[in-house]
Design an enzyme around this catalytic site. Structure first.
Site, PDB file in Angstrom:
ATOM      1  N   CYS A 194     -30.558 -40.699 -10.220  1.00  0.00           N
ATOM      2  CA  CYS A 194     -31.549 -39.645  -9.955  1.00  0.00           C
ATOM      3  C   CYS A 194     -32.985 -40.129 -10.153  1.00  0.00           C
ATOM      4  O   CYS A 194     -33.926 -39.465  -9.726  1.00  0.00           O
ATOM      5  CB  CYS A 194     -31.271 -38.442 -10.841  1.00  0.00           C
ATOM      6  SG  CYS A 194     -29.563 -37.903 -10.722  1.00  0.00           S
ATOM      7  N   HIS A 206     -37.206 -34.264 -11.304  1.00  0.00           N
ATOM      8  CA  HIS A 206     -35.832 -34.295 -10.789  1.00  0.00           C
ATOM      9  C   HIS A 206     -35.228 -32.899 -10.956  1.00  0.00           C
ATOM     10  O   HIS A 206     -35.418 -32.242 -11.982  1.00  0.00           O
ATOM     11  CB  HIS A 206     -35.016 -35.333 -11.550  1.00  0.00           C
ATOM     12  CG  HIS A 206     -33.562 -35.280 -11.212  1.00  0.00           C
ATOM     13  ND1 HIS A 206     -33.110 -35.232  -9.912  1.00  0.00           N
ATOM     14  CD2 HIS A 206     -32.451 -35.236 -12.004  1.00  0.00           C
ATOM     15  CE1 HIS A 206     -31.796 -35.166  -9.918  1.00  0.00           C
ATOM     16  NE2 HIS A 206     -31.369 -35.166 -11.171  1.00  0.00           N
ATOM     17  N   ASN A 255     -28.661 -30.249  -7.198  1.00  0.00           N
ATOM     18  CA  ASN A 255     -29.086 -31.575  -7.651  1.00  0.00           C
ATOM     19  C   ASN A 255     -28.670 -32.609  -6.599  1.00  0.00           C
ATOM     20  O   ASN A 255     -27.484 -32.871  -6.429  1.00  0.00           O
ATOM     21  CB  ASN A 255     -28.410 -31.848  -9.000  1.00  0.00           C
ATOM     22  CG  ASN A 255     -28.728 -33.233  -9.556  1.00  0.00           C
ATOM     23  OD1 ASN A 255     -29.262 -34.090  -8.850  1.00  0.00           O
ATOM     24  ND2 ASN A 255     -28.385 -33.443 -10.823  1.00  0.00           N
TER      25      ASN A 255
HETATM   26  O1  UT7 Z   1     -28.834 -35.437 -12.412  1.00  0.00           O
HETATM   27  C1  UT7 Z   1     -28.294 -36.030 -13.519  1.00  0.00           C
HETATM   28  C2  UT7 Z   1     -28.651 -35.314 -14.742  1.00  0.00           C
HETATM   29  N1  UT7 Z   1     -27.725 -34.224 -14.976  1.00  0.00           N
HETATM   30  C3  UT7 Z   1     -28.115 -33.203 -15.709  1.00  0.00           C
HETATM   31  O2  UT7 Z   1     -29.252 -33.133 -16.111  1.00  0.00           O
HETATM   32  C4  UT7 Z   1     -27.096 -32.155 -16.083  1.00  0.00           C
HETATM   33  C5  UT7 Z   1     -27.256 -31.792 -17.536  1.00  0.00           C
HETATM   34  N2  UT7 Z   1     -26.306 -30.794 -18.003  1.00  0.00           N
HETATM   35  C6  UT7 Z   1     -26.377 -29.483 -17.639  1.00  0.00           C
HETATM   36  O3  UT7 Z   1     -27.177 -29.105 -16.797  1.00  0.00           O
HETATM   37  C7  UT7 Z   1     -25.479 -28.487 -18.351  1.00  0.00           C
HETATM   38  O4  UT7 Z   1     -24.929 -29.101 -19.481  1.00  0.00           O
HETATM   39  C8  UT7 Z   1     -24.335 -27.921 -17.469  1.00  0.00           C
HETATM   40  C9  UT7 Z   1     -24.920 -27.026 -16.388  1.00  0.00           C
HETATM   41  C10 UT7 Z   1     -23.539 -29.039 -16.846  1.00  0.00           C
HETATM   42  C11 UT7 Z   1     -23.420 -27.051 -18.329  1.00  0.00           C
HETATM   43  O5  UT7 Z   1     -24.154 -25.998 -18.915  1.00  0.00           O
HETATM   44  P1  UT7 Z   1     -24.007 -25.664 -20.466  1.00  0.00           P
HETATM   45  O6  UT7 Z   1     -24.849 -24.502 -20.741  1.00  0.00           O
HETATM   46  O7  UT7 Z   1     -24.281 -26.938 -21.224  1.00  0.00           O
HETATM   47  O8  UT7 Z   1     -22.520 -25.229 -20.585  1.00  0.00           O
HETATM   48  P2  UT7 Z   1     -21.375 -25.851 -21.513  1.00  0.00           P
HETATM   49  O9  UT7 Z   1     -20.959 -27.176 -21.021  1.00  0.00           O
HETATM   50  O10 UT7 Z   1     -21.831 -25.739 -22.951  1.00  0.00           O
HETATM   51  O11 UT7 Z   1     -20.206 -24.842 -21.311  1.00  0.00           O
HETATM   52  C12 UT7 Z   1     -20.261 -23.491 -21.824  1.00  0.00           C
HETATM   53  C13 UT7 Z   1     -19.045 -22.750 -21.325  1.00  0.00           C
HETATM   54  C14 UT7 Z   1     -17.741 -23.527 -21.519  1.00  0.00           C
HETATM   55  O12 UT7 Z   1     -16.719 -22.584 -21.830  1.00  0.00           O
HETATM   56  P3  UT7 Z   1     -16.242 -22.390 -23.341  1.00  0.00           P
HETATM   57  O13 UT7 Z   1     -15.713 -23.735 -23.770  1.00  0.00           O
HETATM   58  O14 UT7 Z   1     -17.453 -21.965 -24.106  1.00  0.00           O
HETATM   59  O15 UT7 Z   1     -15.189 -21.347 -23.219  1.00  0.00           O
HETATM   60  C15 UT7 Z   1     -17.449 -24.108 -20.163  1.00  0.00           C
HETATM   61  O16 UT7 Z   1     -16.083 -24.329 -19.940  1.00  0.00           O
HETATM   62  O17 UT7 Z   1     -19.163 -22.537 -19.924  1.00  0.00           O
HETATM   63  C16 UT7 Z   1     -17.960 -23.012 -19.270  1.00  0.00           C
HETATM   64  N3  UT7 Z   1     -18.321 -23.456 -17.940  1.00  0.00           N
HETATM   65  C17 UT7 Z   1     -18.341 -22.637 -16.879  1.00  0.00           C
HETATM   66  N4  UT7 Z   1     -18.073 -21.312 -16.774  1.00  0.00           N
HETATM   67  C18 UT7 Z   1     -18.202 -20.771 -15.534  1.00  0.00           C
HETATM   68  C19 UT7 Z   1     -18.684 -24.704 -17.528  1.00  0.00           C
HETATM   69  N5  UT7 Z   1     -18.917 -24.707 -16.214  1.00  0.00           N
HETATM   70  C20 UT7 Z   1     -18.718 -23.429 -15.781  1.00  0.00           C
HETATM   71  C21 UT7 Z   1     -18.818 -22.792 -14.534  1.00  0.00           C
HETATM   72  N6  UT7 Z   1     -18.556 -21.481 -14.459  1.00  0.00           N
HETATM   73  N7  UT7 Z   1     -19.189 -23.462 -13.399  1.00  0.00           N
END
Ligand code: UT7
Length: 328
Positions: free
Chosen positions: A111, A255, A285
């Site tokens: 990225c 980005h 993204n």
């Molecule tokens: O370009 C390269 C750089 N990449 C990035 O900058 C990405 C960086 N990371 C992120 O943007 C975020 O970490 C994500 C968008 C990938 C995830 O968001 P988050 O707020 O960190 O969510 P999380 O991983 O803490 O997950 C929270 C909950 C989990 O459920 P439990 O374990 O709390 O029951 C996940 O399983 O949300 C769940 N979850 C979803 N629920 C509905 C994860 N993805 C989804 C989804 N829909 N698509």
């Protein structure tokens, strides 16, 4: 020595995937995706080649620059999703765009790729007086590497391309490129042909999980933590070299990974969100494409004007980060 962007172009595949479309194959919702990422929809390339999308964007950039493609001395393509291990995307774009006198190579800094490529282009212009123009192209088809069963990663990414024709200028330019390879296993897609057996047979543990062989794997939480620090860090490193602060910047073009990352960075830099170009809501993204695509769109809308000071800031797999500060 600085750079002037003479012309830009972008190309996007027609197919749109909305958040609601994802509810058909993973447990998710439009509300979750919008609140946690800011993304509403993204484009999908299907089998449109990465080089083809790049060439279409390049042709538009060349036309807008009003130059002859034969006068381009170098084509640099930023991509992490080349259709081929070899040749480079740059060689295929060089041919398709008629840049017959140009050298060509790819840069893979994920990225951060466009900012790495732009900075490399500037260095070529600085050291080779015979070079008039450099074509910098970013093109990606991330959809080919996504695990559409993994709701935490498949909803984030989109496909497309964007390109810029640049020439040298006497305006100031400052950049900072960085990497932390110890974070490589946090975000990766292993090359096709390098199977788990290779690892097992060789007895060599390279530290990468094999959960998603040949598909993109991301530790979202860790990459998020890295991103919120890397964005201000990259900007501050470049700003220190330029002897300026966030207040002096007219537009930040970050980005486009997650709206919450951009908001946190804006807060840390003490800069208003109004100064940040945001396109992730409609493109998701797009890795190396996200910065030039956002730039191209903002110029097209008349938001970014000649003479304004820009800060392009990238971060991503590698892990890598990069910033470039210059006048549009
Ligand atoms: O370009 C390269 C750089 N990449 C990035 O900058 C990405 C960086 N990371 C992120 O943007 C975020 O970490 C994500 C968008 C990938 C995830 O968001 P988050 O707020 O960190 O969510 P999380 O991983 O803490 O997950 C929270 C909950 C989990 O459920 P439990 O374990 O709390 O029951 C996940 O399983 O949300 C769940 N979850 C979803 N629920 C509905 C994860 N993805 C989804 C989804 N829909 N698509």
């Amino acid at each position: 020595m600085g750079i002037k962007i003479l012309g830009m172009g972008s190309y996007l595949p027609e197919q749109r995937l909305t958040n609601d479309d994802f509810t058909k194959f993973v447990e998710t919702s439009d509300e979750w995706i919008k609140t946690r990422t800011g993304i509403a929809e993204r484009r999908m390339a299907g089998w449109e080649p990465v080089w083809y999308m790049g060439a279409e964007a390049a042709k538009k950039a060349i036309a807008e620059a009003g130059i002859a493609p034969e006068d381009i001395g170098l084509v640099i393509a930023a991509t992490a999703t080349n259709d081929f291990h070899t040749p480079s995307v740059a060689c295929l774009v060089q041919n398709a765009a008629g840049a017959v006198n140009a050298a060509a190579f790819d840069v893979n800094a994920a990225c951060s790729g466009f900012v790495y490529a732009l900075d490399t282009a500037r260095r070529f212009l600085e050291t080779d007086e015979s070079m008039k123009y450099v074509l910098v192209v970013a093109s990606e088809a991330l959809s080919r590497f996504l695990d559409f069963g993994d709701r935490s990663s498949c909803i984030l990414f989109g496909d497309g391309s964007a390109a810029a024709v640049i020439e040298r200028s006497d305006k100031p330019f400052a950049s900072a490129l960085g990497a932390d390879g110890s974070g490589a296993p946090l975000l990766y897609a292993r090359s096709v042909g390098v199977a788990e057996e290779v690892k097992v047979e060789s007895g060599y543990d390279d530290g990468f999980s094999e959960k998603r062989l040949h598909k993109l794997y991301q530790d979202g939480k860790e990459v998020y933590k890295f991103a919120t620090k890397a964005l201000p860090k990259a900007f501050n490193l470049a700003a220190d070299k330029a002897g300026i602060s966030a207040e002096d910047i007219d537009w930040f073009v970050p980005h486009q990974a997650n709206i919450r990352i951009i908001e946190t960075a804006a807060k840390n830099l003490g800069a208003p969100m109004e100064k940040f170009i945001v396109t992730l809501d409609h493109y998701g993204n797009t890795s190396s494409v996200s910065i030039p695509l956002a730039l191209c769109e903002a110029v097209g809308k008349g938001l970014i004007k000649r003479g304004q000071k820009l800060a392009l800031v990238g971060f991503g797999a590698g892990l890598t980060y990069a910033a470039a500060i210059f006048e549009y």
